[in-house]
Write a protein that holds these residues in place. Structure first.
Motif, PDB file in Angstrom:
ATOM      1  N   TYR A  96       0.308   6.062  -3.446  1.00 18.48           N
ATOM      2  CA  TYR A  96       0.906   5.463  -2.254  1.00 18.48           C
ATOM      3  C   TYR A  96       0.250   6.053  -1.008  1.00 18.48           C
ATOM      4  O   TYR A  96       0.073   7.271  -0.902  1.00 18.48           O
ATOM      5  CB  TYR A  96       2.415   5.720  -2.201  1.00 18.48           C
ATOM      6  CG  TYR A  96       3.020   5.270  -0.896  1.00 18.48           C
ATOM      7  CD1 TYR A  96       3.337   3.933  -0.693  1.00 18.48           C
ATOM      8  CD2 TYR A  96       3.223   6.168   0.148  1.00 18.48           C
ATOM      9  CE1 TYR A  96       3.852   3.503   0.515  1.00 18.48           C
ATOM     10  CE2 TYR A  96       3.740   5.745   1.358  1.00 18.48           C
ATOM     11  CZ  TYR A  96       4.048   4.415   1.538  1.00 18.48           C
ATOM     12  OH  TYR A  96       4.551   3.993   2.733  1.00 18.48           O
ATOM     13  N   LYS A 118      -1.100  -5.495  -0.601  1.00 20.82           N
ATOM     14  CA  LYS A 118      -0.133  -4.415  -0.415  1.00 20.82           C
ATOM     15  C   LYS A 118       0.245  -4.293   1.053  1.00 20.82           C
ATOM     16  O   LYS A 118      -0.552  -4.575   1.937  1.00 20.82           O
ATOM     17  CB  LYS A 118      -0.708  -3.103  -0.943  1.00 20.82           C
ATOM     18  CG  LYS A 118      -0.962  -3.146  -2.450  1.00 20.82           C
ATOM     19  CD  LYS A 118      -1.370  -1.800  -2.994  1.00 20.82           C
ATOM     20  CE  LYS A 118      -1.525  -1.866  -4.506  1.00 20.82           C
ATOM     21  NZ  LYS A 118      -1.886  -0.568  -5.087  1.00 20.82           N
ATOM     22  N   ASN A 417       7.984  -2.232   3.347  1.00 25.68           N
ATOM     23  CA  ASN A 417       7.868  -1.796   1.958  1.00 25.68           C
ATOM     24  C   ASN A 417       9.228  -1.530   1.332  1.00 25.68           C
ATOM     25  O   ASN A 417       9.465  -1.812   0.165  1.00 25.68           O
ATOM     26  CB  ASN A 417       7.013  -0.526   1.888  1.00 25.68           C
ATOM     27  CG  ASN A 417       5.569  -0.808   2.224  1.00 25.68           C
ATOM     28  OD1 ASN A 417       5.074  -1.891   1.963  1.00 25.68           O
ATOM     29  ND2 ASN A 417       4.892   0.166   2.820  1.00 25.68           N
ATOM     30  N   THR A 425       6.862  -1.035  -6.196  1.00 30.83           N
ATOM     31  CA  THR A 425       6.103   0.211  -6.103  1.00 30.83           C
ATOM     32  C   THR A 425       6.370   0.925  -4.796  1.00 30.83           C
ATOM     33  O   THR A 425       6.292   2.139  -4.713  1.00 30.83           O
ATOM     34  CB  THR A 425       4.592  -0.088  -6.206  1.00 30.83           C
ATOM     35  OG1 THR A 425       4.369  -0.838  -7.381  1.00 30.83           O
ATOM     36  CG2 THR A 425       3.782   1.195  -6.248  1.00 30.83           C
ATOM     37  N   TYR A 426       6.715   0.143  -3.766  1.00 31.81           N
ATOM     38  CA  TYR A 426       6.826   0.718  -2.437  1.00 31.81           C
ATOM     39  C   TYR A 426       8.267   0.903  -1.970  1.00 31.81           C
ATOM     40  O   TYR A 426       8.507   1.132  -0.804  1.00 31.81           O
ATOM     41  CB  TYR A 426       6.063  -0.163  -1.436  1.00 31.81           C
ATOM     42  CG  TYR A 426       4.603  -0.162  -1.745  1.00 31.81           C
ATOM     43  CD1 TYR A 426       3.797   0.879  -1.322  1.00 31.81           C
ATOM     44  CD2 TYR A 426       4.044  -1.171  -2.516  1.00 31.81           C
ATOM     45  CE1 TYR A 426       2.455   0.907  -1.642  1.00 31.81           C
ATOM     46  CE2 TYR A 426       2.710  -1.145  -2.842  1.00 31.81           C
ATOM     47  CZ  TYR A 426       1.916  -0.105  -2.398  1.00 31.81           C
ATOM     48  OH  TYR A 426       0.590  -0.081  -2.715  1.00 31.81           O
ATOM     49  N   LEU A 431       9.165   6.608  -3.055  1.00 26.47           N
ATOM     50  CA  LEU A 431       8.133   7.174  -2.186  1.00 26.47           C
ATOM     51  C   LEU A 431       7.885   8.641  -2.479  1.00 26.47           C
ATOM     52  O   LEU A 431       6.748   9.095  -2.552  1.00 26.47           O
ATOM     53  CB  LEU A 431       8.529   7.009  -0.710  1.00 26.47           C
ATOM     54  CG  LEU A 431       8.526   5.581  -0.169  1.00 26.47           C
ATOM     55  CD1 LEU A 431       8.826   5.605   1.319  1.00 26.47           C
ATOM     56  CD2 LEU A 431       7.193   4.901  -0.417  1.00 26.47           C
ATOM     57  N   LYS A 434       5.575   9.650  -5.404  1.00 28.82           N
ATOM     58  CA  LYS A 434       4.148   9.335  -5.391  1.00 28.82           C
ATOM     59  C   LYS A 434       3.360  10.553  -4.960  1.00 28.82           C
ATOM     60  O   LYS A 434       3.817  11.368  -4.178  1.00 28.82           O
ATOM     61  CB  LYS A 434       3.871   8.187  -4.415  1.00 28.82           C
ATOM     62  CG  LYS A 434       4.634   6.916  -4.736  1.00 28.82           C
ATOM     63  CD  LYS A 434       4.099   6.236  -5.960  1.00 28.82           C
ATOM     64  CE  LYS A 434       4.855   4.957  -6.256  1.00 28.82           C
ATOM     65  NZ  LYS A 434       4.377   4.308  -7.456  1.00 28.82           N
TER      66      LYS A 434
END
Length: 435
Positions: A96, A118, A417, A425-426, A431, A434
């Protein structure tokens, strides 16, 4: 504005220590400062050497290199671009990042393709129009049909220049924020690529005033460097290529030497014009006045500034900013420069008389003569050199401004995000997991 530490991916086409230049030094300064403030910087760059490690890590800075073995000019660009995509997919896909920081066009285009789906903001650092640099280089080199390699390069160059311009435009149009070093470069970028000025921010270059500072004794520094202690010394540090105007400076020294026969010009730098410039020095009878130092090591550079009475920046085209100008001024050494680009934005803060027309050796020599003939003017300028740097270009002041822009542009994207269910994923919950 985000207050937590940022994770930044920076991409550049060649990095220290393999490639030395303004954009590389700029990124290094940025990485060191951001890292010292707790931000995490990942630098992605191609390498042409087997001696450098593919991965390095030092505190909050990590460097990932991908190998390129084929250096043919136009294929090289494709390899830089495709290599960036492949390296990202292999090593960085699941990482990330809060911001993507691009410093070169072809690697930037490769990174853009990888991140196109993204929600991550892109910042492009536009330090020079690369296609114009290539046009200038094309004009300055003679090609012959009896040298097939050079002649083919000459025939290909119009297509190469167009491709460079297209790739550069691809990056700046995609970027959420474009950062330039000067008002001159902002206007040029807006004109060339039709980028709205609202998407362009000016953050000038900076200098470490703890490293570049006035000497206690200039003549002791000269002894250490092997420079004459009883002669006026002029310094220039440039790549020896046409647009740097070293030939114009040498021609001006011919007239200066008629007034001050002990004048000493020290030229630091390397380039393919070295032999041609040495021939010019010999032709003008300046062998006792002009000295070629070659490449000056970074750890000695500040001492050369300290040892000099005057620094001259004779650029004839495309001076997007001029970091060497800041370094010289921080060391207390006055600078005379040309109006080719952004140099007046710096020197006008001290005295507009320090700026001369680009390509005019007579005007340059007249200004140099005036400088050495007027002790009052010398003293007045010297008093303002370092003060101007401290007020406008100190490293902490400028890089703190840059860090503010990065934090500000990352904030709205983090909200996107968090709230975008299609990009799990975001999500904020992930967070902190990552790396």
């Amino acid at each position: 504005m985000l207050t937590r530490p940022l994770k930044i991916l920076a991409a550049i086409e060649g990095y220290l220590p393999e490639i030395v230049g303004g954009s590389n030094n700029y990124l290094q300064q940025m990485a060191v400062y951001f890292g010292s403030e707790g931000h995490r910087i990942t630098i992605l760059t191609p390498t042409y050497s087997d001696k450098l490690a593919e991965y390095e890590s030092d505190g909050n800075i990590e460097i990932i290199r991908y190998k390129i073995s084929f250096k043919q000019h136009n294929i090289l660009r494709y390899l830089i671009r495709s290599g960036a995509e492949k390296t990202y997919d292999k090593f960085l896909y699941n990482r990330y990042f809060d911001v993507i920081s691009l410093h070169s066009p072809h690697i930037g285009a490769g990174i853009k393709n990888s991140f196109s789906k993204k929600f991550i903001p892109f910042v492009y650092h536009y330090q020079s129009p690369h296609h114009e640099e290539e046009e200038i280089l094309k004009r300055s080199i003679s090609y012959s049909i009896f040298n097939p390699k050079k002649y083919l390069k000459y025939l290909w160059s119009p297509y190469s220049i167009r491709e460079m311009r297209r790739t550069e435009r691809e990056c700046v149009e995609y970027a959420d924020l474009v950062i330039v070093l000067s008002q001159w470069m902002k206007s040029k970028l807006s004109y060339i690529h039709n980028i709205p000025e609202s998407r362009i921010s000016i953050v000038p270059g900076s200098v470490d005033t703890k490293r570049f500072y006035p000497p206690e004794n200039k003549y002791e520094v000269r002894k250490e460097l092997g420079l004459p202690t009883n002669r006026p010394v002029i310094l220039t540090v440039r790549r020896l290529v046409p647009r740097m105007g070293i030939d114009i400076l040498i021609q001006s020294i011919r007239r200066v030497a008629d007034k001050f026969n002990d004048i000493c010009l020290v030229i630091g730098g390397e380039g393919y014009l070295m032999n041609e410039l040495k021939s010019l020095v010999n032709k003008l009878g300046l062998n006792n006045n002009v000295y070629f130092q070659g490449f000056i090591k970074n750890e000695l550079l500040h001492k050369y500034y300290q040892a000099s009475d005057l620094f001259v920046l004779p650029t004839t085209e495309l001076e997007g900013f001029g970091l060497v100008t800041l370094e010289a001024l921080a060391a207390g050494t006055p600078v005379i420069g040309t109006n080719a680009g952004a140099t007046p934005e710096i020197l006008n803060k001290i005295d507009p008389e320090l700026v001369v027309p680009a390509g005019d050796s007579v005007a340059m020599s007249d200004r140099i003569i005036r400088f050495f003939a007027s002790s009052w003017w010398q003293k007045q300028i010297q008093q303002n050199c370092r003060l101007t740097i401290q007020r406008n270009y100190s490293r902490d002041l400028i890089l703190n401004r840059l860090m503010f822009l990065y934090s500000r542009i990352a904030e709205p994207w983090e909200l996107v995000n968090i709230n975008n269910s299609a990009e799990n994923t975001y999500k904020f919950a992930n967070l902190n997991n990552k790396t």
